[in-house]
Design a protein around this motif. Structure first.
Motif, short mmCIF file in Angstrom:
data_model
loop_
_atom_site.label_atom_id
_atom_site.label_comp_id
_atom_site.label_asym_id
_atom_site.label_seq_id
_atom_site.Cartn_x
_atom_site.Cartn_y
_atom_site.Cartn_z
N ILE A 495 0.85 -1.22 0.00
CA ILE A 495 0.00 0.00 0.00
C ILE A 495 0.86 1.24 0.00
CG2 ILE A 495 -1.70 1.29 1.35
CD1 ILE A 495 -2.75 -1.46 2.33
N GLN A 496 1.95 1.22 0.80
CA GLN A 496 2.85 2.37 0.87
C GLN A 496 3.49 2.66 -0.48
OE1 GLN A 496 6.57 1.93 3.10
NE2 GLN A 496 6.06 3.80 4.22
N GLU A 497 3.93 1.58 -1.18
CA GLU A 497 4.56 1.75 -2.49
C GLU A 497 3.57 2.30 -3.51
OE1 GLU A 497 7.64 1.58 -5.34
OE2 GLU A 497 7.70 1.38 -3.17
N LEU A 498 2.32 1.77 -3.48
CA LEU A 498 1.31 2.24 -4.43
C LEU A 498 0.96 3.70 -4.18
CD1 LEU A 498 -1.03 -0.90 -4.49
CD2 LEU A 498 0.56 -0.17 -6.27
N CYS A 499 0.86 4.10 -2.90
CA CYS A 499 0.56 5.51 -2.59
C CYS A 499 1.72 6.42 -3.00
CB CYS A 499 0.27 5.66 -1.10
SG CYS A 499 -1.32 4.95 -0.61
N THR A 500 2.96 5.93 -2.83
CA THR A 500 4.13 6.72 -3.26
C THR A 500 4.09 6.93 -4.77
OG1 THR A 500 5.43 5.80 -1.44
CG2 THR A 500 6.65 6.79 -3.26
N ASN A 501 3.72 5.87 -5.52
CA ASN A 501 3.60 6.00 -6.97
C ASN A 501 2.53 7.02 -7.35
OD1 ASN A 501 5.60 4.14 -7.43
ND2 ASN A 501 4.19 2.41 -7.71
N ASP A 521 -11.36 -15.82 5.52
CA ASP A 521 -10.56 -16.46 4.47
C ASP A 521 -10.01 -15.50 3.44
OD1 ASP A 521 -11.16 -18.90 5.65
OD2 ASP A 521 -13.00 -19.14 4.47
N LEU A 522 -10.49 -14.25 3.40
CA LEU A 522 -10.11 -13.36 2.29
C LEU A 522 -10.07 -11.92 2.75
CD1 LEU A 522 -9.62 -13.22 -0.86
CD2 LEU A 522 -12.05 -12.65 -1.04
N ILE A 523 -9.04 -11.18 2.32
CA ILE A 523 -8.97 -9.74 2.53
C ILE A 523 -8.89 -9.06 1.17
CG2 ILE A 523 -6.45 -9.73 2.76
CD1 ILE A 523 -6.84 -7.42 4.78
N ASN A 524 -9.60 -7.94 1.07
CA ASN A 524 -9.67 -7.21 -0.19
C ASN A 524 -9.15 -5.79 0.02
OD1 ASN A 524 -11.76 -5.11 -1.70
ND2 ASN A 524 -10.94 -6.66 -3.06
N VAL A 525 -8.22 -5.35 -0.85
CA VAL A 525 -7.67 -4.00 -0.78
C VAL A 525 -7.94 -3.31 -2.11
CG1 VAL A 525 -5.59 -2.60 -0.48
CG2 VAL A 525 -5.84 -4.75 0.79
N ILE A 526 -8.57 -2.13 -2.04
CA ILE A 526 -8.83 -1.34 -3.25
C ILE A 526 -8.22 0.04 -3.05
CG2 ILE A 526 -10.58 -0.31 -4.75
CD1 ILE A 526 -12.46 -2.54 -3.94
N ILE A 527 -7.37 0.46 -3.99
CA ILE A 527 -6.77 1.80 -3.95
C ILE A 527 -7.16 2.49 -5.24
CG2 ILE A 527 -4.64 3.12 -3.80
CD1 ILE A 527 -3.38 0.71 -2.40
N GLU A 528 -7.90 3.61 -5.11
CA GLU A 528 -8.35 4.31 -6.31
C GLU A 528 -7.99 5.79 -6.21
OE1 GLU A 528 -12.52 3.66 -6.51
OE2 GLU A 528 -13.01 5.11 -4.93
N ASP A 529 -7.64 6.38 -7.35
CA ASP A 529 -7.32 7.81 -7.39
C ASP A 529 -8.00 8.44 -8.60
OD1 ASP A 529 -5.48 8.13 -9.82
OD2 ASP A 529 -4.44 6.52 -8.75
N ASN A 530 -8.06 9.77 -8.59
CA ASN A 530 -8.69 10.51 -9.69
C ASN A 530 -7.65 11.21 -10.54
OD1 ASN A 530 -7.88 12.43 -7.89
ND2 ASN A 530 -9.81 13.56 -7.80
N GLY A 531 -6.50 10.55 -10.69
CA GLY A 531 -5.40 11.17 -11.43
C GLY A 531 -5.50 11.00 -12.93
#
Length: 579
Positions: A495-501, A521-531
């Motif tokens: 997450i840190q690397e994706l936010c740095t990008n 059994d499952l974890i979901n991570v979604i990272i979205e931006d308006n760039g």
């Protein structure tokens, strides 16, 4: 076409379609049947055999031998299919359907034959064939379903007009007229369609068609009780010279004239017309006697021909035994060849599979090595971050704090005039100290103590947020329990690397991080931006962990990594990771 040549023995035999068509057109049905029965079915080629059954059926049908005609039509269809003559086979379908339709119990079967013909016509996309199919279907439905029959006739008219076939239009308009007059009791509508049919019959100079339409028109006026008009039309029909079935039609005209004269109370004319009809019918009785004699003669000739055919069949059977023996030897040779070929193919396939397995093992080894290198890189980066954070916090932070304290003591010994300069310098030292502390915290935002993944990500988002320039929102759901330490550290660094990008490249002003755990059994991570978005296919390995390495790391952990990015519309990255 070639004709039958007889010079003591049969050299060649073939169907003379032109001659047979001419005989049938002139009503010489038994002569045509004699020509057909003179042929030997055992020496006929397959196309001629199909025509043999077809013309035999037409001759039998013309003499009302419906059962035998029906059987011959079935044989004709089978023979046409054997030579892939689908056009002729499907056309025979309509003749078969006609015979079946004479019995109410068989009308469903007749409908199936017509539907098969219609499917074939639609597949070929030929308007005339489609028009004939709908016309036959409509005629079949006329008595029991007149409304449905009318709809089918209208479809036939539509496709007949597209085909521009006057003969088909003449027939379909005549049949529609019968439907309106006899079934729907609408003689006015019937007259309209009869007139249209007559116009096409005149264009084709079809006197038989004109005569039949005039009789049908007279029937309409009879139902309207305009008996005088009906008589006029019947007289006009009677004056037409017919080429086919003339006696049968004349008999019907006189019988119908008698009925109308009787309604007009012209009993003398009614009697005369009825007498003429009877005279013609008596000729039919005489002709029927001759027909029976000819029929018995044809049966005798046919029986003789069958005896001759049986003798020939015995010779053919002997030749077939020799042929079968040869074919058996050939079959054994073919089987041996196939077995040898299969054995060689099997060996080749085993060799190919062994090579494929070796290739897959090599690819797996290379992939495992690549994933190991990624793990080593992540561990090195984690260790490096910890060292930098400790160095900044313990050494550079302590030095700055001491420097700030000494500077404050030094400021007390200086002149008041230098106070402004000292204050500014003191403020700069304080800002430098805070920035070093922030950097050390940012680099050391690992999973510490009981903080866990959610708190660590929130702290990171808070540090990375820049007022009026970038907002990073963290939206957790369902993360009520801690994950394993290694999983939390890996997810945090990803997450840190994706936010740095995002900060470096996306030009976004808002980022949303969704951390969701629906079950254990499952974890979901979604990272979205308006760039500004990017083309993921063009992304390669860059500094830091890199998107491609992140994707491989997630796959190594058994998860999926999905990038959905549209230029100028932002980016969404989805990570699903099993626990």
């Amino acid at each position: 076409m070639p004709v039958l040549l007889l010079t003591g023995m049969v050299h060649s035999q073939a169907i003379n379609s032109v001659k047979l068509d001419s005989l049938l057109k002139n009503g010489q049905n038994f002569t045509a049947l004699r020509e057909i029965n003179a042929l030997d079915t055992l020496v006929l080629k397959k196309p001629d055999l199909a025509l043999f059954y077809f013309y035999k059926a037409k001759c039998l049908a013309a003499e009302n031998k419906n059962a035998k005609a029906f059987l011959s039509y079935l044989q004709a269809k089978r023979a046409f299919l054997a030579i892939d003559s689908l056009d002729r086979a499907m056309a025979v379908n309509l003749d078969i359907a006609f015979f079946l339709s004479t019995e109410k119990n068989n009308r469903k079967k007749a409908e199936n034959y017509i539907k098969d013909y219609l499917s074939y016509a639609l597949e070929k996309n030929e308007n005339l064939l489609i028009a004939r199919a709908y016309s036959n279907w409509a005629s079949l439905s006329m008595e029991e379903q007149p409304s449905e029959s009318l709809k089918l006739f209208k479809k036939s008219i539509y496709f007949s007009e597209k085909a521009q076939d006057f003969s088909q239009l003449e027939n379909v308009y005549s049949n529609v007229a019968v439907l309106y007059n006899e079934m729907l009791q609408k003689p006015d509508s019937a007259i309209y369609y009869i007139d249209k049919s007559i116009s096409f019959a005149k264009k084709r100079d079809n006197k038989d068609g004109i005569c039949v339409n005039l009789i049908n028109k007279a029937s309409c006026y009879y139902y309207q009780k305009d008996y005088q008009k009906a008589v006029q039309l019947l007289e006009e029909a009677n004056s037409i010279e017919l080429s086919q079935n003339s006696k049968n039609i004349k008999s019907f005209i006189y019988e119908f004239l008698a009925i109308n004269y009787n309604e007009l109370k012209l009993y003398k004319k009614a009697y005369e017309s009825l007498s003429k009809s009877g005279e013609i019918k008596s000729e039919f009785n005489f002709a029927e006697q001759n027909t029976k004699i000819s029929e018995f003669n044809i049966k005798y000739e046919t029986q003789e021909k069958e005896i001759e055919n049986l003798t020939l069949k015995a010779k053919i059977h002997q030749n077939q035994l020799i042929t079968y023996a040869s074919l058996g030897l050939l079959l054994i040779a073919i089987i041996l060849t196939v077995l040898i070929y299969k054995n060689l193919s099997k060996k080749k396939k085993i060799a190919e599979q062994a090579q494929l397995i070796q290739t897959q093992r090599l690819e797996k080894t290379l992939k495992d090595q690549e994933l190991h290198d990624i793990d080593v890189m992540l561990e090195s980066q984690e260790h490096e971050r910890q060292q930098i954070a400790n160095e900044l916090h313990d050494n550079l932070g302590s030095l700055l704090a001491t420097l700030k304290l000494n500077f404050q003591n030094l400021s007390r010994t200086q002149n008041p005039s230098d106070k402004i300069l000292f204050d500014k310098t003191d403020a700069l030292l304080e800002e430098t100290y805070q920035k070093v502390r922030n950097i050390s915290h940012l680099k050391n935002l690992g999973i510490v103590g009981s903080d866990g993944l959610v708190i660590a990500v929130k702290k990171m988002a808070e540090k990375m947020t820049v007022i009026n320039r970038l907002i990073i929102n963290v939206i957790p759901f369902g993360l009520t329990q801690r994950l394993t330490n290694s999983t939390e550290i890996t997810l945090f660094r990803i997450i840190q690397e994706l936010c740095t990008n995002i900060i470096k490249h996306s030009q976004a002003d808002e980022v949303n991080i969704y951390l969701t755990q629906h079950n254990s059994d499952l974890i979901n991570v979604i990272i979205e931006d308006n760039g500004i978005g990017f083309d993921y296919k063009k992304v390669g390995k860059t500094d830091g962990i890199g998107l491609k390495n992140i994707e491989k790391k997630v796959e190594q952990m058994g998860g999926t990594f999905t990038v959905d990015s549209i230029l100028s519309k932002g980016t969404t990255i989805i990570i699903d990771l099993p626990l």
